[in-house]
Write a protein that holds these residues in place. Structure first.
Motif, PDB file in Angstrom:
ATOM      1  N   VAL A  18       0.832  -1.209   0.000  1.00 19.88           N
ATOM      2  CA  VAL A  18       0.000   0.000   0.000  1.00 19.88           C
ATOM      3  C   VAL A  18       0.862   1.253   0.000  1.00 19.88           C
ATOM      4  CG1 VAL A  18      -1.571   1.371   1.417  1.00 19.88           C
ATOM      5  CG2 VAL A  18      -2.034  -1.047   1.036  1.00 19.88           C
ATOM      6  N   PHE A  19       1.836   1.327   0.888  1.00 14.77           N
ATOM      7  CA  PHE A  19       2.665   2.532   0.963  1.00 14.77           C
ATOM      8  C   PHE A  19       3.606   2.643  -0.222  1.00 14.77           C
ATOM      9  CE2 PHE A  19       1.245   2.522   5.350  1.00 14.77           C
ATOM     10  CZ  PHE A  19       1.045   3.884   5.570  1.00 14.77           C
ATOM     11  N   ASP A  20       4.001   1.519  -0.791  1.00 13.67           N
ATOM     12  CA  ASP A  20       4.796   1.561  -2.010  1.00 13.67           C
ATOM     13  C   ASP A  20       3.980   2.146  -3.161  1.00 13.67           C
ATOM     14  OD1 ASP A  20       6.922   1.079  -3.801  1.00 13.67           O
ATOM     15  OD2 ASP A  20       6.006  -0.819  -4.400  1.00 13.67           O
ATOM     16  N   THR A  21       2.715   1.758  -3.257  1.00 14.25           N
ATOM     17  CA  THR A  21       1.825   2.294  -4.291  1.00 14.25           C
ATOM     18  C   THR A  21       1.595   3.791  -4.098  1.00 14.25           C
ATOM     19  OG1 THR A  21       0.720   0.135  -4.448  1.00 14.25           O
ATOM     20  CG2 THR A  21      -0.428   2.050  -5.380  1.00 14.25           C
ATOM     21  N   LEU A  22       1.393   4.203  -2.842  1.00 15.59           N
ATOM     22  CA  LEU A  22       1.192   5.619  -2.558  1.00 15.59           C
ATOM     23  C   LEU A  22       2.421   6.448  -2.937  1.00 15.59           C
ATOM     24  CD1 LEU A  22      -0.608   5.413   0.916  1.00 15.59           C
ATOM     25  CD2 LEU A  22      -1.646   5.889  -1.318  1.00 15.59           C
ATOM     26  N   ALA A  23       3.592   5.899  -2.679  1.00 15.73           N
ATOM     27  CA  ALA A  23       4.820   6.619  -3.022  1.00 15.73           C
ATOM     28  C   ALA A  23       5.018   6.682  -4.531  1.00 15.73           C
ATOM     29  CB  ALA A  23       6.017   5.947  -2.356  1.00 15.73           C
ATOM     30  N   GLU A  24       4.699   5.602  -5.249  1.00 17.99           N
ATOM     31  CA  GLU A  24       4.857   5.605  -6.703  1.00 17.99           C
ATOM     32  C   GLU A  24       3.912   6.595  -7.374  1.00 17.99           C
ATOM     33  OE1 GLU A  24       4.350   1.657  -8.084  1.00 17.99           O
ATOM     34  OE2 GLU A  24       6.388   1.004  -7.536  1.00 17.99           O
ATOM     35  N   ARG A  25       2.751   6.798  -6.787  1.00 13.55           N
ATOM     36  CA  ARG A  25       1.784   7.749  -7.354  1.00 13.55           C
ATOM     37  C   ARG A  25       1.990   9.167  -6.826  1.00 13.55           C
ATOM     38  NH1 ARG A  25      -3.914   4.270  -7.261  1.00 13.55           N
ATOM     39  NH2 ARG A  25      -3.182   2.559  -8.624  1.00 13.55           N
TER      40      ARG A  25
ATOM     41  N   LEU B 103       8.555   9.510   3.769  1.00  9.09           N
ATOM     42  CA  LEU B 103       7.422   9.346   4.671  1.00  9.09           C
ATOM     43  C   LEU B 103       6.841   7.941   4.555  1.00  9.09           C
ATOM     44  CD1 LEU B 103       5.431  10.517   6.691  1.00  9.09           C
ATOM     45  CD2 LEU B 103       4.073  11.375   4.755  1.00  9.09           C
ATOM     46  N   SER B 104       6.806   7.413   3.351  1.00 12.59           N
ATOM     47  CA  SER B 104       6.307   6.049   3.146  1.00 12.59           C
ATOM     48  C   SER B 104       7.176   5.040   3.880  1.00 12.59           C
ATOM     49  CB  SER B 104       6.281   5.731   1.653  1.00 12.59           C
ATOM     50  OG  SER B 104       6.011   4.362   1.434  1.00 12.59           O
ATOM     51  N   ARG B 105       8.472   5.222   3.802  1.00 12.36           N
ATOM     52  CA  ARG B 105       9.398   4.291   4.453  1.00 12.36           C
ATOM     53  C   ARG B 105       9.244   4.334   5.966  1.00 12.36           C
ATOM     54  NH1 ARG B 105      14.305   5.080   6.526  1.00 12.36           N
ATOM     55  NH2 ARG B 105      14.322   7.222   5.770  1.00 12.36           N
ATOM     56  N   LYS B 106       9.114   5.537   6.529  1.00 15.70           N
ATOM     57  CA  LYS B 106       8.980   5.649   7.977  1.00 15.70           C
ATOM     58  C   LYS B 106       7.596   5.212   8.458  1.00 15.70           C
ATOM     59  CE  LYS B 106      12.825   6.528   9.739  1.00 15.70           C
ATOM     60  NZ  LYS B 106      13.383   5.567  10.732  1.00 15.70           N
TER      61      LYS B 106
ATOM     62  N   VAL C  68      10.187  -3.122  -3.674  1.00 16.51           N
ATOM     63  CA  VAL C  68      10.489  -3.390  -2.267  1.00 16.51           C
ATOM     64  C   VAL C  68      11.709  -2.605  -1.824  1.00 16.51           C
ATOM     65  CG1 VAL C  68      11.192  -5.173  -0.634  1.00 16.51           C
ATOM     66  CG2 VAL C  68       9.438  -5.667  -2.337  1.00 16.51           C
ATOM     67  N   VAL C  69      12.723  -2.562  -2.659  1.00 12.61           N
ATOM     68  CA  VAL C  69      13.956  -1.853  -2.307  1.00 12.61           C
ATOM     69  C   VAL C  69      13.685  -0.365  -2.111  1.00 12.61           C
ATOM     70  CG1 VAL C  69      16.266  -1.217  -3.096  1.00 12.61           C
ATOM     71  CG2 VAL C  69      15.413  -3.537  -3.472  1.00 12.61           C
ATOM     72  N   LYS C  70      12.938   0.245  -3.010  1.00 10.53           N
ATOM     73  CA  LYS C  70      12.668   1.679  -2.920  1.00 10.53           C
ATOM     74  C   LYS C  70      11.770   2.023  -1.738  1.00 10.53           C
ATOM     75  CE  LYS C  70      13.208   2.676  -7.861  1.00 10.53           C
ATOM     76  NZ  LYS C  70      12.521   3.149  -9.095  1.00 10.53           N
ATOM     77  N   SER C  71      10.871   1.129  -1.394  1.00  8.89           N
ATOM     78  CA  SER C  71       9.953   1.423  -0.300  1.00  8.89           C
ATOM     79  C   SER C  71      10.587   1.215   1.066  1.00  8.89           C
ATOM     80  CB  SER C  71       8.705   0.540  -0.414  1.00  8.89           C
ATOM     81  OG  SER C  71       9.054  -0.827  -0.295  1.00  8.89           O
ATOM     82  N   VAL C  72      11.668   0.459   1.141  1.00  9.72           N
ATOM     83  CA  VAL C  72      12.286   0.151   2.432  1.00  9.72           C
ATOM     84  C   VAL C  72      13.632   0.847   2.600  1.00  9.72           C
ATOM     85  CG1 VAL C  72      13.156  -1.705   3.907  1.00  9.72           C
ATOM     86  CG2 VAL C  72      11.097  -2.062   2.536  1.00  9.72           C
TER      87      VAL C  72
END
Length: 316
Positions: free
Chosen positions: A100-107, A114-117, A168-172
């Motif tokens: 979910v947060f990966d999708t929010l960050a990509e859009r 903020l997505s990572r934290k 996964v790498v970009k979101s974490v």
């Protein structure tokens, strides 16, 4: 009907002096017609005839033990199913959270930092929130530990480039490099794994330590990056507002999680005593987090380690 009982060779011999049914026909019951009688095993001279095999009926205690065993097997199967279902639910929730947060960050709905934290904060808190879903068996903690264990293996595969998943790498990872997964994120899931196996839900030590790492340290970074203008005099990478946020949110989240587990009867909760102890733990963790040692010891190691040591001293 008069009945006499003798013990002959360990077998029960039942003899009837008078049998009304037989007397009405003018005959007596012969000794050989008596059930369970054996001439060879009984010294009485007037009893003779071949031995009749006798199989004792199951005792009530044996049937009760069999029924108890059957109930135990059924209960064990139910416990395994419950823990397996809770593990599946927990793992699916963790995967969905990152997605979910990966999708929010990509859009570009939220920033990647903020997505990572947000994942950092919610992963630990929501993971602990699922602990009451597991059974009360001794193996429940091992089922729960499967979730951070699988995430640990996944981070190792991505960090060592055995598998590739840029999302996964970009979101974490902070800078989007796979090697970063082998530091902070890996330490994070290892701490989750250890606190689950060592402390579990009956100990406030593990609950407070995980909450300080996820909620306290997570909000320190979120608030500090946005509003941290005034830096600490001994560490220009940390701000006053970030450290204050860690103390406050670490305290609030920890007290809230302890109350949550007390509702299920896992820990004792006294409001004033709990606030006092957790405030001292939060203060110690905040001081350690503010030190300029992040390049040597990751915050995901120093914060939970400090929290564990302080919690052991205060909670015993």
């Amino acid at each position: 009907m008069g009945v006499a009982i003798w013990s002959c060779g360990g077998a029960a011999v039942f003899a009837s002096a008078l049998l009304p049914g037989r007397r009405s026909h003018g005959s007596r019951l012969a000794p050989t017609e008596l059930p369970f009688a054996s001439a060879s095993s009984c010294p009485l001279p007037f009893l003779s005839g071949p031995a009749i095999p006798f199989s004792p009926a199951p005792m009530p205690s044996s049937r009760a033990q069999l029924r108890l065993l059957r109930l135990r097997v059924q209960a064990s199967a139910g416990v395994v199913l419950q823990d397996a279902a809770a593990t599946t639910f927990c793992f699916a929730g963790a995967y969905s959270l990152v997605l979910v947060f990966d999708t929010l960050a990509e859009r570009n709905i939220i920033q990647k930092s903020l997505s990572r934290k947000a994942v950092h904060v919610l992963s630990g808190l929501l993971y602990m929130a699922t602990w009451p879903f597991f059974s009360s068996s001794m193996v429940a903690r091992y089922f729960a530990a499967v979730v951070p264990l699988l995430n640990c293996i996944r981070l190792l595969c991505y960090g060592l480039r055995l598998l590739t998943d840029e999302g996964v790498v970009k979101s974490v990872a902070r800078e989007g490099r796979p090697e970063e997964l082998l530091r902070g994120p890996l330490y994070y899931v290892i701490v989750l794994l250890l606190c689950t196996l060592v402390f579990w839900r009956e100990s406030p030590v593990g609950v407070v330590s995980l909450t300080m790492m996820s909620g306290g340290d997570g909000f320190a970074d979120i608030v500090g990056r946005r509003y941290g203008v005034t830096k600490l005099p001994y560490n220009q990478q940390k701000s006053w507002v970030g450290s204050i946020s860690m103390f406050v949110f670490g305290l609030l989240f920890s007290v809230g999680m302890l109350y949550y587990f007390s509702v299920f009867g896992y820990v004792h909760f006294d409001l004033l005593q709990t606030i006092t102890r957790v405030a001292l733990i939060s203060l110690a963790a905040t001081v350690v987090e503010s030190l300029p040692i992040s390049d040597v010891v990751d915050d995901n190691v120093s914060v939970p380690l400090t929290s564990v040591l302080t919690s052991v001293l205060l909670f015993g």
